[in-house]
Scaffold this active site. Structure first.
Site, mmCIF file in Angstrom:
data_model
loop_
_atom_site.group_PDB
_atom_site.id
_atom_site.type_symbol
_atom_site.label_atom_id
_atom_site.label_comp_id
_atom_site.label_asym_id
_atom_site.label_seq_id
_atom_site.Cartn_x
_atom_site.Cartn_y
_atom_site.Cartn_z
ATOM 1 N N ASP A 107 -7.186 1.365 -6.267
ATOM 2 C CA ASP A 107 -6.435 0.806 -7.397
ATOM 3 C C ASP A 107 -7.205 0.738 -8.580
ATOM 4 O O ASP A 107 -6.690 0.275 -9.724
ATOM 5 C CB ASP A 107 -6.141 -0.691 -7.125
ATOM 6 C CG ASP A 107 -6.921 -1.720 -6.856
ATOM 7 O OD1 ASP A 107 -8.214 -1.222 -6.991
ATOM 8 O OD2 ASP A 107 -6.812 -2.795 -6.550
ATOM 9 N N HIS A 136 -12.397 1.518 -5.103
ATOM 10 C CA HIS A 136 -11.116 1.337 -4.617
ATOM 11 C C HIS A 136 -10.070 2.024 -5.335
ATOM 12 O O HIS A 136 -10.175 2.569 -6.444
ATOM 13 C CB HIS A 136 -10.709 -0.189 -4.804
ATOM 14 C CG HIS A 136 -11.225 -1.203 -3.874
ATOM 15 N ND1 HIS A 136 -11.710 -2.566 -4.106
ATOM 16 C CD2 HIS A 136 -11.693 -1.166 -2.644
ATOM 17 C CE1 HIS A 136 -12.143 -3.063 -3.231
ATOM 18 N NE2 HIS A 136 -12.089 -2.273 -2.359
ATOM 19 N N MET A 153 -28.956 43.068 -5.394
ATOM 20 C CA MET A 153 -28.136 42.024 -4.893
ATOM 21 C C MET A 153 -26.889 42.540 -4.044
ATOM 22 O O MET A 153 -26.564 41.852 -2.916
ATOM 23 C CB MET A 153 -27.566 41.250 -6.053
ATOM 24 C CG MET A 153 -26.607 40.002 -5.926
ATOM 25 S SD MET A 153 -26.346 38.966 -7.182
ATOM 26 C CE MET A 153 -25.245 40.204 -7.935
ATOM 27 N N LEU A 154 -26.155 43.415 -4.583
ATOM 28 C CA LEU A 154 -24.703 43.794 -4.041
ATOM 29 C C LEU A 154 -24.859 44.293 -2.513
ATOM 30 O O LEU A 154 -24.369 44.039 -1.694
ATOM 31 C CB LEU A 154 -23.853 44.537 -5.003
ATOM 32 C CG LEU A 154 -23.408 43.980 -6.070
ATOM 33 C CD1 LEU A 154 -22.842 44.976 -7.052
ATOM 34 C CD2 LEU A 154 -22.744 42.742 -5.708
ATOM 35 N N ASN A 163 -26.979 55.161 -4.556
ATOM 36 C CA ASN A 163 -27.525 56.349 -5.188
ATOM 37 C C ASN A 163 -28.717 56.117 -6.214
ATOM 38 O O ASN A 163 -29.371 57.041 -6.389
ATOM 39 C CB ASN A 163 -26.447 56.703 -6.332
ATOM 40 C CG ASN A 163 -26.534 58.141 -6.808
ATOM 41 O OD1 ASN A 163 -26.365 59.103 -5.797
ATOM 42 N ND2 ASN A 163 -26.737 58.173 -8.114
ATOM 43 N N ASP A 181 -15.930 -13.451 -5.237
ATOM 44 C CA ASP A 181 -14.907 -12.419 -5.220
ATOM 45 C C ASP A 181 -13.558 -12.822 -4.462
ATOM 46 O O ASP A 181 -12.700 -11.696 -4.538
ATOM 47 C CB ASP A 181 -15.447 -11.170 -4.599
ATOM 48 C CG ASP A 181 -16.660 -10.597 -5.507
ATOM 49 O OD1 ASP A 181 -16.590 -10.990 -6.679
ATOM 50 O OD2 ASP A 181 -17.062 -9.583 -4.981
ATOM 51 N N ASP A 240 -36.561 38.935 -5.371
ATOM 52 C CA ASP A 240 -35.861 39.004 -6.537
ATOM 53 C C ASP A 240 -36.514 38.457 -7.467
ATOM 54 O O ASP A 240 -36.988 37.174 -7.448
ATOM 55 C CB ASP A 240 -34.351 39.015 -6.552
ATOM 56 C CG ASP A 240 -33.729 39.911 -7.522
ATOM 57 O OD1 ASP A 240 -33.704 39.613 -8.708
ATOM 58 O OD2 ASP A 240 -32.887 40.698 -7.249
ATOM 59 N N VAL A 288 -40.506 42.175 -8.001
ATOM 60 C CA VAL A 288 -40.529 42.932 -6.340
ATOM 61 C C VAL A 288 -41.840 43.930 -6.278
ATOM 62 O O VAL A 288 -42.335 44.329 -5.250
ATOM 63 C CB VAL A 288 -39.315 43.629 -6.174
ATOM 64 C CG1 VAL A 288 -38.970 44.767 -7.341
ATOM 65 C CG2 VAL A 288 -38.977 44.175 -4.716
ATOM 66 N N CYS A 310 -6.608 -5.944 -9.649
ATOM 67 C CA CYS A 310 -7.590 -6.412 -8.513
ATOM 68 C C CYS A 310 -7.211 -8.056 -8.280
ATOM 69 O O CYS A 310 -7.361 -8.616 -7.371
ATOM 70 C CB CYS A 310 -8.882 -6.397 -8.899
ATOM 71 S SG CYS A 310 -9.583 -4.546 -8.751
#
Length: 705
Positions: A170, A168, A637-638, A525, A65, A657, A681, A264
């Site tokens: 480049d 690399h 969930m909320l 509610n 290399d 859930d 559930v 390179c």
């Protein structure tokens, strides 16, 4: 020919793909044609030589290399920072390149042997010479950047590489003359892309798409208004030419097999110095301490992963492994980040797992005053679920009312300084708020090896989401824990949604309340409405709960129930007067179990007990959560997310859930004492009640309270 521009190249006499150190090499071992590689290299050599001066370094046998001279070092004027190769397969190239640079009169700087930096493959000057783009993440370490900035007296901008194909800088990034930039954005993290966009105006950015990127279009040699590359699409060539450049293509397919192309194969050794530009580097480093059972608890791996995933790098300075079974280990780790912003984010996550910043341990927290009620400073520290201490005036204060997503407010009281978590709306003028991450630490219990491994009849499951585990096994563990909490007079809070009623779970939740397993109920509610609809009219959402079929006119039932309860003025009054004779709300009233119903914009009625003031509802929830040992989150969930944010670590949580996404979101809060269960559930509650009955028959009736 441009006399002032010189490149260094190395002929491919010994080039081959002999090993695999990048993805391009995989499958190409010894598949490169020597003759074809030489021909392609010669074509590139002559093309560059027609426009610049080319110097050659002698290739060395055994280092295939070495042909990729871009990695020899980084040159500015007559100074070079020699590469320190990451892989041993290339480390033998270093002395050959060093000899060449010294023979040419360069001043050579060498990095420590354990600090990788791969030269102009990972460091590219903008073509105006104003600053240096430096990559890190695969081959070069971030800690090399401050040294480069010092030695070359230049501003360094650090870019984190994310795609292993572009190992690399480049390979995916090419500054061009005139301040232009050709690059492939997906190769970088979001911070790096923001940094690029801040420095390079839109009209000078040439975005490369993936097909061109994998042909190494960014691995280009730029000589004035000319760019030399392996290959480019017609679209990319047109955009480059619109910017005023001429594109010259020359096939380099044999070198692509090793993960390189035109850039390179060359190193520019003439880079001008601009005298009014000097060293600037934003890299920030901190040394932190970890202590505990770091290996067998996985803490050290988790911490290092957080550093890397957050865009930083690390070096373990000291690691003292515990010598005995009960001994704890200690690790000192140097952490580096490309900016204060990134460092702050990394440190805040490390604080969550109990890491202490040694450099900040003797420094007070940074405080800024609250200048407007309900508004914190811009850079306020966002609190977590973990017990936290903050250092003020030289003393560590335990933060009160720990919760997620709050600010830490410091106030003066007759008894001295007090630190407490506050949601933003509760901040008051006169208080000071913690900003940044200095002077903060979390307190994490170091569990003994015996405690972790000791057999229990049932041990509460560690954090996770269960869809494949046997639900019955999880139910056994939850039932055992519920029994323990009840027997010691503890507190269980249930957060429930209307699905509990629709799935036939009302009778089972009612049983839990009646038998003393629930000390508070949180919901909206809807759960109260449909629970009382079932009690009064035998339906839920108009569906007969015994026959499972819709009742004619049943869609009006819930409104009739709301109207009837409103006539009585409260749920408790409706129960006492015989309107509601069974169900969840009935049991709450009869057993003096407090409940809070938080309203929303979609609520019908609402019921008189539903708190439509959101802030007041949050306060009611927080009050009922005080002292909780366990929270059962049942298909809401909320409301469950809200509860999770109010709850400090150490409180056991069970989230049930049918939707895996909901369970994952609620269980992924970092608490090691939470479990998510993906199931119906109603089924879960039925199994839970049956298991509790088995425990009662096994151990006998236990008095509550």
């Amino acid at each position: 020919m441009t006399e002032s521009i010189r490149f260094l190249m190395c002929s491919p006499d010994h080039y081959d793909v002999d090993y695999v150190i990048n993805p391009w090499m995989e499958g190409n071992i010894h598949k490169s044609s020597f003759d074809k590689a030489r021909e392609q290299w010669q074509n590139l050599y002559h093309l560059i030589k027609d426009h610049a001066i080319v110097d050659l370094v002698t290739p060395a046998k055994g280092w295939p290399d070495m042909v990729f001279t871009a990695n020899a070092g980084l040159v500015l004027d007559k100074t070079v920072v020699l590469s320190r190769f990451y892989h041993k397969e290339r480390q033998g190239e270093e002395p050959y390149f060093k000899t060449w640079f010294e023979s040419q009169g360069f001043t050579v700087h060498e990095l420590p042997k354990d600090l990788p930096f791969e030269g102009a493959g990972d460091a590219l000057f903008d073509r105006e010479g104003r600053y240096l783009w430096a990559g890190y993440g695969f081959r070069s370490e971030l800690d090399s950047h401050p040294l480069i900035a010092e030695w070359l007296d230049i501003e360094v901008l650090s870019l984190r590489l994310m795609d292993e194909r572009f190992y690399h800088l480049d390979t995916c990034f090419c500054p061009l003359k005139g301040g232009y930039l050709m690059y492939y954005p997906p190769a970088f993290d979001s911070y790096s892309n923001r940094l690029i966009e801040m420095r390079i105006p839109p009209e000078k950015r040439i975005i490369v798409e993936e097909p061109d990127a994998i042909n190494f279009a960014c691995n280009t040699v730029n000589i004035n208004q000319m760019v030399i590359m392996n290959k480019a699409s017609e679209n990319l060539k047109a955009r480059i030419e619109e910017a005023g450049f001429t594109v010259l293509e020359t096939s380099l397919t044999e070198f692509l097999k090793a993960g390189g192309a035109a850039k390179c194969l060359t190193l520019r050794v003439t880079e001008p110095v601009i005298v009014d530009r000097h060293a600037v580097v934003k890299v920030e480093s901190h040394t932190v301490l970890m202590e505990g059972h770091l290996l067998d608890a996985g803490l050290i791996n988790r911490a290092l992963d957080l550093v890397v995933e957050g865009g930083g790098s690390f070096k373990v300075l000291n690691f003292n492994l515990g010598e005995q079974r009960q001994s704890t280990s200690k690790a000192e780790i140097k952490i580096s980040a490309p900016s204060h912003e990134v460092m702050e984010e990394i440190i805040s996550q490390l604080i969550d797992i109990g890491v202490v910043s040694l450099e900040d341990d003797q420094r007070d927290a940074r405080l800024q005053p609250v200048e407007q009620d309900g508004v914190g400073p811009d850079d306020f520290y966002v609190s977590t679920i973990y017990p936290t201490e903050v250092r003020v005036d030289g003393q560590w204060l335990t933060v009160q009312h720990q919760r997620m997503d709050g600010a830490i407010a410091i106030s003066e009281t007759p008894n001295g300084l007090v630190a407490q978590c506050k949601i933003l709306r509760d901040l008051k003028v006169g208080e000071r708020v913690v900003v940044d991450v200095v002077g903060l630490r979390t307190i994490r219990k170091t569990e003994s090896r015996e405690a972790r491994n000791a057999p229990q009849e049932f041990s509460f499951m560690s954090a996770g989401v269960s869809s494949e585990r046997r639900v019955e096994l999880i139910v056994e563990q939850v039932a055992w824990e519920l029994r323990q909490i009840r027997d010691r007079g503890g507190k269980v809070v249930v957060t429930a949604g209307p699905v509990v009623i629709h799935t036939g779970g009302a009778q089972h939740l009612s049983h839990l309340i009646r038998e003393g397993y629930v000390q508070a109920l949180l919901g909206g509610n809807a759960i109260a409405v449909h629970d009382m609809e079932q009690s009064i009219m035998g339906t839920s959402l108009g569906v007969d709960m015994k026959q499972g079929i819709a009742v004619k006119g049943g869609h009006r039932h819930h409104l009739k129930v709301i109207n009837s309860v409103r006539r009585y003025g409260s749920i408790a009054t409706a129960v006492e007067n015989g309107l509601v004779k069974s169900g969840v709300m009935y049991e709450c009233v009869k057993n003096n179990i407090p409940f809070s119903l938080a309203g929303s914009i979609r609520d019908d009625g609402p019921l008189p007990d539903t708190q439509m003031d959101l802030i007041k509802a949050q306060e009611d929830y927080a009050e009922l959560l005080q002292g909780a040992d366990m929270i059962l989150m049942l298909s809401s969930m909320l409301h469950s997310i809200g509860v999770g944010n109010m709850t400090p670590s150490g409180v056991k949580m069970v989230c049930v859930d049918i939707n895996p996404a909901v369970v994952t979101k609620l269980s992924d809060r970092g608490s090691v004492e939470s479990i998510g269960v993906v199931t119906d559930v109603g089924l879960f509650l039925s199994l839970l009640v049956n298991q509790l009955d088995k425990l009662t028959s096994r151990y006998g009736v236990v008095q509550v309270g």
